[in-house]
Design a protein around this motif. Structure first.
Motif, PDB file in Angstrom:
ATOM      1  N   VAL A 131      45.631  31.682 -26.265  1.00 25.28           N
ATOM      2  CA  VAL A 131      46.920  32.343 -26.052  1.00 25.28           C
ATOM      3  C   VAL A 131      47.152  33.406 -27.125  1.00 25.28           C
ATOM      4  O   VAL A 131      47.597  34.523 -26.834  1.00 25.28           O
ATOM      5  CB  VAL A 131      48.059  31.305 -26.037  1.00 25.28           C
ATOM      6  CG1 VAL A 131      49.405  32.008 -26.000  1.00 25.28           C
ATOM      7  CG2 VAL A 131      47.913  30.372 -24.845  1.00 25.28           C
ATOM      8  N   VAL A 187      49.787  34.555 -17.976  1.00 25.53           N
ATOM      9  CA  VAL A 187      49.862  33.609 -16.869  1.00 25.53           C
ATOM     10  C   VAL A 187      49.183  32.311 -17.276  1.00 25.53           C
ATOM     11  O   VAL A 187      48.073  32.323 -17.817  1.00 25.53           O
ATOM     12  CB  VAL A 187      49.173  34.172 -15.608  1.00 25.53           C
ATOM     13  CG1 VAL A 187      49.277  33.189 -14.455  1.00 25.53           C
ATOM     14  CG2 VAL A 187      49.783  35.505 -15.230  1.00 25.53           C
ATOM     15  N   SER A 188      49.850  31.193 -17.045  1.00 30.69           N
ATOM     16  CA  SER A 188      49.266  29.882 -17.322  1.00 30.69           C
ATOM     17  C   SER A 188      49.156  29.117 -16.012  1.00 30.69           C
ATOM     18  O   SER A 188      50.073  29.124 -15.196  1.00 30.69           O
ATOM     19  CB  SER A 188      50.136  29.110 -18.313  1.00 30.69           C
ATOM     20  OG  SER A 188      51.497  29.139 -17.932  1.00 30.69           O
ATOM     21  N   GLY A 217      52.770  29.130 -14.458  1.00 29.04           N
ATOM     22  CA  GLY A 217      53.888  29.499 -15.309  1.00 29.04           C
ATOM     23  C   GLY A 217      53.735  30.934 -15.774  1.00 29.04           C
ATOM     24  O   GLY A 217      52.695  31.313 -16.326  1.00 29.04           O
ATOM     25  N   THR A 218      54.730  31.757 -15.516  1.00 25.49           N
ATOM     26  CA  THR A 218      54.633  33.169 -15.874  1.00 25.49           C
ATOM     27  C   THR A 218      56.005  33.813 -15.843  1.00 25.49           C
ATOM     28  O   THR A 218      56.969  33.223 -15.345  1.00 25.49           O
ATOM     29  CB  THR A 218      53.706  33.910 -14.894  1.00 25.49           C
ATOM     30  OG1 THR A 218      53.572  35.264 -15.315  1.00 25.49           O
ATOM     31  CG2 THR A 218      54.256  33.887 -13.481  1.00 25.49           C
ATOM     32  N   GLY A 219      56.069  35.032 -16.373  1.00 24.26           N
ATOM     33  CA  GLY A 219      57.308  35.791 -16.308  1.00 24.26           C
ATOM     34  C   GLY A 219      57.414  36.573 -15.010  1.00 24.26           C
ATOM     35  O   GLY A 219      56.501  36.586 -14.176  1.00 24.26           O
ATOM     36  N   GLU A 227      65.276  33.282 -16.708  1.00 28.24           N
ATOM     37  CA  GLU A 227      64.049  33.095 -17.453  1.00 28.24           C
ATOM     38  C   GLU A 227      64.337  32.864 -18.937  1.00 28.24           C
ATOM     39  O   GLU A 227      63.731  31.998 -19.571  1.00 28.24           O
ATOM     40  CB  GLU A 227      63.150  34.327 -17.281  1.00 28.24           C
ATOM     41  CG  GLU A 227      61.786  34.189 -17.924  1.00 28.24           C
ATOM     42  CD  GLU A 227      60.898  35.380 -17.644  1.00 28.24           C
ATOM     43  OE1 GLU A 227      59.852  35.496 -18.303  1.00 28.24           O
ATOM     44  OE2 GLU A 227      61.255  36.206 -16.779  1.00 28.24           O
ATOM     45  N   PRO A 234      57.810  30.307 -17.934  1.00 28.81           N
ATOM     46  CA  PRO A 234      56.941  29.683 -18.941  1.00 28.81           C
ATOM     47  C   PRO A 234      57.538  28.432 -19.576  1.00 28.81           C
ATOM     48  O   PRO A 234      56.821  27.458 -19.832  1.00 28.81           O
ATOM     49  CB  PRO A 234      56.742  30.800 -19.970  1.00 28.81           C
ATOM     50  CG  PRO A 234      56.952  32.067 -19.208  1.00 28.81           C
ATOM     51  CD  PRO A 234      58.001  31.752 -18.188  1.00 28.81           C
ATOM     52  N   SER A 235      58.838  28.437 -19.853  1.00 28.14           N
ATOM     53  CA  SER A 235      59.446  27.276 -20.508  1.00 28.14           C
ATOM     54  C   SER A 235      59.395  26.043 -19.606  1.00 28.14           C
ATOM     55  O   SER A 235      59.147  24.920 -20.074  1.00 28.14           O
ATOM     56  CB  SER A 235      60.897  27.588 -20.884  1.00 28.14           C
ATOM     57  OG  SER A 235      61.631  27.967 -19.729  1.00 28.14           O
ATOM     58  N   PHE A 258      57.133  25.521 -17.320  1.00 26.53           N
ATOM     59  CA  PHE A 258      55.728  25.131 -17.282  1.00 26.53           C
ATOM     60  C   PHE A 258      55.388  24.234 -18.470  1.00 26.53           C
ATOM     61  O   PHE A 258      54.676  23.235 -18.329  1.00 26.53           O
ATOM     62  CB  PHE A 258      54.847  26.385 -17.280  1.00 26.53           C
ATOM     63  CG  PHE A 258      53.367  26.104 -17.201  1.00 26.53           C
ATOM     64  CD1 PHE A 258      52.747  25.920 -15.976  1.00 26.53           C
ATOM     65  CD2 PHE A 258      52.603  25.993 -18.350  1.00 26.53           C
ATOM     66  CE1 PHE A 258      51.377  25.657 -15.897  1.00 26.53           C
ATOM     67  CE2 PHE A 258      51.237  25.724 -18.285  1.00 26.53           C
ATOM     68  CZ  PHE A 258      50.632  25.560 -17.053  1.00 26.53           C
ATOM     69  N   ARG A 259      55.904  24.565 -19.646  1.00 24.03           N
ATOM     70  CA  ARG A 259      55.641  23.740 -20.830  1.00 24.03           C
ATOM     71  C   ARG A 259      56.248  22.348 -20.676  1.00 24.03           C
ATOM     72  O   ARG A 259      55.689  21.355 -21.147  1.00 24.03           O
ATOM     73  CB  ARG A 259      56.181  24.433 -22.074  1.00 24.03           C
ATOM     74  CG  ARG A 259      55.355  25.644 -22.496  1.00 24.03           C
ATOM     75  CD  ARG A 259      55.760  26.103 -23.887  1.00 24.03           C
ATOM     76  NE  ARG A 259      57.119  26.601 -23.926  1.00 24.03           N
ATOM     77  CZ  ARG A 259      57.453  27.870 -23.704  1.00 24.03           C
ATOM     78  NH1 ARG A 259      56.502  28.774 -23.443  1.00 24.03           N
ATOM     79  NH2 ARG A 259      58.703  28.254 -23.762  1.00 24.03           N
ATOM     80  N   TYR A 262      44.729  29.910 -19.382  1.00 24.55           N
ATOM     81  CA  TYR A 262      45.592  31.063 -19.540  1.00 24.55           C
ATOM     82  C   TYR A 262      44.820  32.339 -19.247  1.00 24.55           C
ATOM     83  O   TYR A 262      43.622  32.440 -19.490  1.00 24.55           O
ATOM     84  CB  TYR A 262      46.155  31.129 -20.966  1.00 24.55           C
ATOM     85  CG  TYR A 262      47.170  30.057 -21.261  1.00 24.55           C
ATOM     86  CD1 TYR A 262      48.518  30.337 -21.222  1.00 24.55           C
ATOM     87  CD2 TYR A 262      46.777  28.760 -21.563  1.00 24.55           C
ATOM     88  CE1 TYR A 262      49.467  29.350 -21.481  1.00 24.55           C
ATOM     89  CE2 TYR A 262      47.706  27.765 -21.819  1.00 24.55           C
ATOM     90  CZ  TYR A 262      49.048  28.060 -21.780  1.00 24.55           C
ATOM     91  OH  TYR A 262      49.967  27.090 -22.028  1.00 24.55           O
TER      92      TYR A 262
END
Length: 411
Positions: free
Chosen positions: A100, A118-119, A138-140, A162, A219-220, A222-223, A233
């Motif tokens: 990352v 991108v994850s 998970g992405t923006g 987001e 992303p948050s 996804f975590r 990633y």
């Protein structure tokens, strides 16, 4: 002075060439030869214009008309681990975090106009009386503009959602059909988190990341749904033109040279390369167009050769006089080239008169985009090249044969 003398010599040579007298005896042969050259020009021009239109339509439908998407991906995917869950997590988190950080460095270094980290991973979907592993991304929001995906229904989360880490997401169109019978759920439980489904998305045809079969979340979220070592990633980036993707790849090579241990595992691929069979289809169409041009040119050789032979016989005595007066073989060959160029120009001009209006109908016949003036001009020039080449080469060869004979035999 030498160039002026050569030009005057060619002018006198052309004035001494009486094509009207040479072609008056066999008007049907003239008509057949010129029609064959016109047909060769028109069909070749239309085929090349059609291939260009098909290529442009493919790239338009595959969202390849603006820029090129570059995908950078380090080898950081999680691998099965026989150790305890905690030790596996600690062992797998380090390379993932290194990957990352590497991609974030690339994002700040490479000359691209937009990018998104991108994850990818999996999550446990809880459904009544069952559980099932499903794909998770998970992405923006930038991802959706990069790979030309679109919202089939609903919407994508807003920048405020987001930033606030609100537990919302979108679902791929295929997943809706396979898991929920085509009805979009309002809320789903993934792992221990319940997220609200606010839209259904569909990937572009050559998207680097497949969104049709996954849940897509910020992303948050996804975590919250995955461990630190889960998934892999990648960085998606798009320049304003195709050249920027090439420049970005050159920048990656430079970073590899400066820090091989950190960047050696990063792979790069472009959407242009992911076209795969489409690019092969374009190449096949171009090769087919060239092959057809060659076949049409060969088909017109017989008629042009017959006409050129008739003209050469009509000028046999004139060539003998020129040779007796001291004309070189090169001058006689040049006369043949001029005659062939004149025939080819008339045939190609007739072909242009046929092809130019027909090109305006190609977009209507085949649902192409309107052909640009550059495409029309290029196609017409490509169509004229075989006709001109055949006429000039055949006529030149016949007059070269005359030039090799002694003047006495020609008179």
């Amino acid at each position: 002075m030498r160039m002026v003398g050569s030009a005057e010599q060619l002018l006198h040579l052309w004035q001494a060439t009486d094509l009207v007298r040479a072609t008056r005896r066999q008007p049907w042969l003239v008509a057949v030869a010129l029609l064959s050259l016109a047909a060769t020009t028109a069909i070749t021009a239309l085929v090349h214009a059609g291939v260009t239109g098909v290529s442009a339509a493919l790239r338009r439908d595959l969202a390849q008309d603006v820029g090129d998407v570059l995908q950078l991906q380090p080898a950081t995917a999680a691998a099965p681990c026989p150790l305890s869950v905690r030790r596996c997590t600690e062992r797998g988190a380090a390379p993932v975090l290194r990957g990352v950080r590497t991609l974030r460095t690339l994002a700040a270094t490479l000359p691209v106009s937009s990018h998104a980290l991108v994850s990818e991973g999996t999550a446990l979907l809880h459904r009544p009386n069952s559980r099932q592993r499903v794909g998770l991304v998970g992405t923006g929001r930038a991802l959706f503009g990069l790979q030309s995906s679109r919202a089939v229904s609903g919407r994508v989360w807003s920048p405020h959602e987001e930033r606030s880490a609100r537990r919302v997401g979108v679902i791929g169109r295929t997943l809706v059909d396979s898991l929920f019978g085509g009805r979009t759920p309002t809320r789903v439980r993934l792992g221990s988190v319940t997220i609200g489904i606010i839209g259904v998305v569909q990937s572009g045809p050559v998207a680097p990341i497949d969104l049709d079969h996954v849940f897509v979340v910020p992303p948050s979220v996804f975590r919250d749904l995955t461990g630190p070592a889960a998934g892999a990633y990648s960085l998606l980036a798009r320049g304003s033109d195709h050249g920027e993707a090439v420049t970005a790849r050159a920048g990656l090579l430079r970073l590899r040279h400066q820090s091989p241990r950190r960047f050696a595992s990063v792979t790069a691929s472009t959407a242009q390369e992911r076209l795969g069979d489409v690019a092969k289809l374009e190449d096949a169409l171009r090769y087919g167009a060239r092959a057809l041009s060659f076949v049409l040119a060969l088909a017109s050789v017989v008629a042009v050769a017959a006409l050129s032979a008739s003209i050469a016989r009509a000028h046999r005595r004139d060539v003998g006089i020129l040779r007796a007066l001291g004309a070189t073989r090169l001058l006689v060959v040049t006369q043949g080239a001029l005659i062939g160029g004149a025939l080819g120009s008339v045939g190609a001009g007739a072909g242009w008169l046929l092809a130019a209006p027909a090109m305006q109908l190609l977009p209507w016949w085949f649902d192409f985009a309107v052909l640009s003036p550059a495409t029309v001009v290029t196609s017409l020039l490509r169509g004229a090249a075989p006709a001109l080449s055949v006429a000039v080469i055949v006529s030149t060869l016949l007059f070269a044969r005359l030039a090799r004979q002694p003047p006495a035999a020609l008179l």
